[in-house]
Write an enzyme that holds these catalytic residues in place. Sequence first.
Site, mmCIF file in Angstrom:
data_model
loop_
_atom_site.group_PDB
_atom_site.id
_atom_site.type_symbol
_atom_site.label_atom_id
_atom_site.label_comp_id
_atom_site.label_asym_id
_atom_site.label_seq_id
_atom_site.Cartn_x
_atom_site.Cartn_y
_atom_site.Cartn_z
ATOM 1 C CB SER A 222 37.083 38.842 43.261
ATOM 2 O OG SER A 222 38.298 38.461 43.863
ATOM 3 C CG LEU B 256 50.704 29.295 42.804
ATOM 4 C CD1 LEU B 256 52.182 29.663 42.915
ATOM 5 C CD2 LEU B 256 50.185 28.766 44.139
ATOM 6 C CE1 TYR C 142 40.581 41.321 41.426
ATOM 7 C CE2 TYR C 142 39.644 41.881 39.293
ATOM 8 C CZ TYR C 142 39.740 41.018 40.376
ATOM 9 O OH TYR C 142 39.002 39.870 40.397
ATOM 10 C CE LYS D 24 35.951 41.534 39.438
ATOM 11 N NZ LYS D 24 35.089 41.072 38.329
ATOM 12 C CE LYS E 62 41.873 36.662 34.803
ATOM 13 N NZ LYS E 62 41.619 35.289 35.196
ATOM 14 N N PRO F 77 53.924 42.671 47.613
ATOM 15 C CG PRO F 77 54.937 44.697 47.042
ATOM 16 C CD PRO F 77 54.912 43.231 46.672
ATOM 17 C CB THR G 195 40.087 40.623 45.801
ATOM 18 O OG1 THR G 195 41.266 41.341 46.104
ATOM 19 C CG2 THR G 195 39.150 41.458 44.975
ATOM 20 C CB SER H 141 41.066 42.366 25.192
ATOM 21 O OG SER H 141 40.377 42.013 26.394
ATOM 22 C CG ASN I 20 37.428 43.007 24.471
ATOM 23 O OD1 ASN I 20 37.912 41.931 24.860
ATOM 24 N ND2 ASN I 20 37.559 44.131 25.145
HETATM 25 C C1 WQD Z 1 48.033 32.906 45.133
HETATM 26 C C2 WQD Z 1 49.163 32.648 46.126
HETATM 27 C C3 WQD Z 1 50.777 34.410 46.224
HETATM 28 C C4 WQD Z 1 52.268 33.847 42.132
HETATM 29 C C5 WQD Z 1 44.276 37.126 42.915
HETATM 30 C C6 WQD Z 1 43.170 38.156 42.931
HETATM 31 C C7 WQD Z 1 41.837 37.461 42.913
HETATM 32 C C8 WQD Z 1 41.785 36.549 41.712
HETATM 33 C C9 WQD Z 1 42.888 35.506 41.848
HETATM 34 C C10 WQD Z 1 41.033 37.480 39.631
HETATM 35 C C11 WQD Z 1 49.538 33.876 46.933
HETATM 36 C C12 WQD Z 1 51.413 33.136 45.690
HETATM 37 C C13 WQD Z 1 51.557 33.732 43.304
HETATM 38 C C14 WQD Z 1 53.658 33.554 42.126
HETATM 39 C C15 WQD Z 1 53.542 33.016 44.449
HETATM 40 N N1 WQD Z 1 41.991 37.289 40.520
HETATM 41 N N2 WQD Z 1 52.185 33.315 44.441
HETATM 42 N N3 WQD Z 1 54.243 33.143 43.289
HETATM 43 O O1 WQD Z 1 46.630 36.884 44.837
HETATM 44 O O2 WQD Z 1 45.252 35.010 45.918
HETATM 45 O O3 WQD Z 1 44.243 36.373 44.095
HETATM 46 O O4 WQD Z 1 44.124 36.237 41.835
HETATM 47 O O5 WQD Z 1 39.895 37.131 39.640
HETATM 48 O O6 WQD Z 1 40.817 38.427 42.820
HETATM 49 O O7 WQD Z 1 43.229 38.893 44.144
HETATM 50 O O8 WQD Z 1 46.061 34.768 43.563
HETATM 51 O O9 WQD Z 1 47.399 33.211 42.210
HETATM 52 O O10 WQD Z 1 48.183 35.622 42.419
HETATM 53 O O11 WQD Z 1 48.386 34.074 44.371
HETATM 54 O O12 WQD Z 1 54.095 32.649 45.500
HETATM 55 O O13 WQD Z 1 54.359 33.641 41.071
HETATM 56 O O14 WQD Z 1 50.342 32.276 45.399
HETATM 57 O O15 WQD Z 1 51.652 35.079 47.136
HETATM 58 O O16 WQD Z 1 49.884 33.446 48.250
HETATM 59 P P1 WQD Z 1 45.627 35.797 44.710
HETATM 60 P P2 WQD Z 1 47.537 34.431 43.049
#
Ligand code: WQD
Length: 328
Positions: A124, A198, A148, A152, A84, A288, A126, A34, A32
């Site tokens: 995932s 990240l 989310y 899954k 996601k 969190p 997760t 989006s 879609n």
């Molecule tokens: C990675 C690390 C953060 C952003 C999630 C979902 C997973 C998949 C991937 C969809 C962590 C740290 C992050 C920032 C930071 N999503 N971080 N500053 O949380 O492991 O996984 O995304 O498919 O299902 O759960 O990925 O990239 O958000 O974080 O310090 O601005 O980077 O604390 O340690 P995460 P992430």
Amino acid sequence: MKILVTGGCGYIGSHTVVELLNNNYEVVIIDNLSNSKKEVIDNIKRITGKDVTFYEGNVQDKSLLDKIFKENKIYAVIHFAGFKAVGESVREPLKYYENNLDSTLYLLEKMKEYGCKNFIFSSSATVYGKPDKLPIKEDFPLSTTNPYGTTKLMIEGILKDVYNADKLNITILRYFNPIGAHESGLLGENPNDIPNNLMPYIVKVATGELECLSVFGNDYDTHDGTGVRDYIHVVDLAKGHIKALEHIGGLHYYNLGTGNGYSVLDIVNTFSKVNNVKVNYKITDRRPGDIDACYADSSLAFKELGWKATKGLEEMCKDSYNYVIKNK
Ligand code: WQD
């Protein structure tokens, strides 16, 4: 053989479509748009020299699904389409449950109606919640801490029941942290809004679009106190889907990760080094719901699918940056 790829214009979907075409599958995409752009299809053709059949629309649109299954003999479905963003799912749970669950339920219903027996699901890591030990194996306890992740986990439960009832061939792939981009620079991820994840955030700081990366906590139980994750190159992940397709049969779960855990600062430092660019960052409070560390034991995927990740962190960091630089 025709493969229906839902969300095939998205980050992981588009890289998987390239590998499908490279392996001489025919591809039908429903998307879609989006969270993606139609020009991805042109870039897929520039990479592979091959066309796809594209249907713009929602997977929840039953009449569109009827059209797709009537016009195409679909051998298998790879289901990427879904929301996601962890943070957004906490703020808008109903949007996530409706979209992610309804799309899957309607898809399975139509597959049954049209006799399509093969389903690969984008799950995932997760679903493992906060693991008691590492590396994570497929038979570890499952739990989730956000809507989310719960969608899954719920879908994995639905698929198990559907397998028991209808003996569909179902392969559930649990992704760890996909980053990187196709070496051509024609496919990748560069969200329009402020990234949750990240790597896209680091890239935007490196290009100057964002000022400074917040490192969410440096008091975790890891080698440098910052969060550790199993980052996997999106092309390695895409290739895992080809192997899953080649071996489909029964109900199986596989971790798609590298088995290596890297911290936030490992990523920042490697990214800066390989791209010769500064990444400003500051240490802030924990986010969190984040866990200290998470990385995969992917030996089952190697044993049963003959798949393992081959690309290292430096290549992931280089390709992530290359994509954005080439598409500025
Ligand atoms: C990675 C690390 C953060 C952003 C999630 C979902 C997973 C998949 C991937 C969809 C962590 C740290 C992050 C920032 C930071 N999503 N971080 N500053 O949380 O492991 O996984 O995304 O498919 O299902 O759960 O990925 O990239 O958000 O974080 O310090 O601005 O980077 O604390 O340690 P995460 P992430």
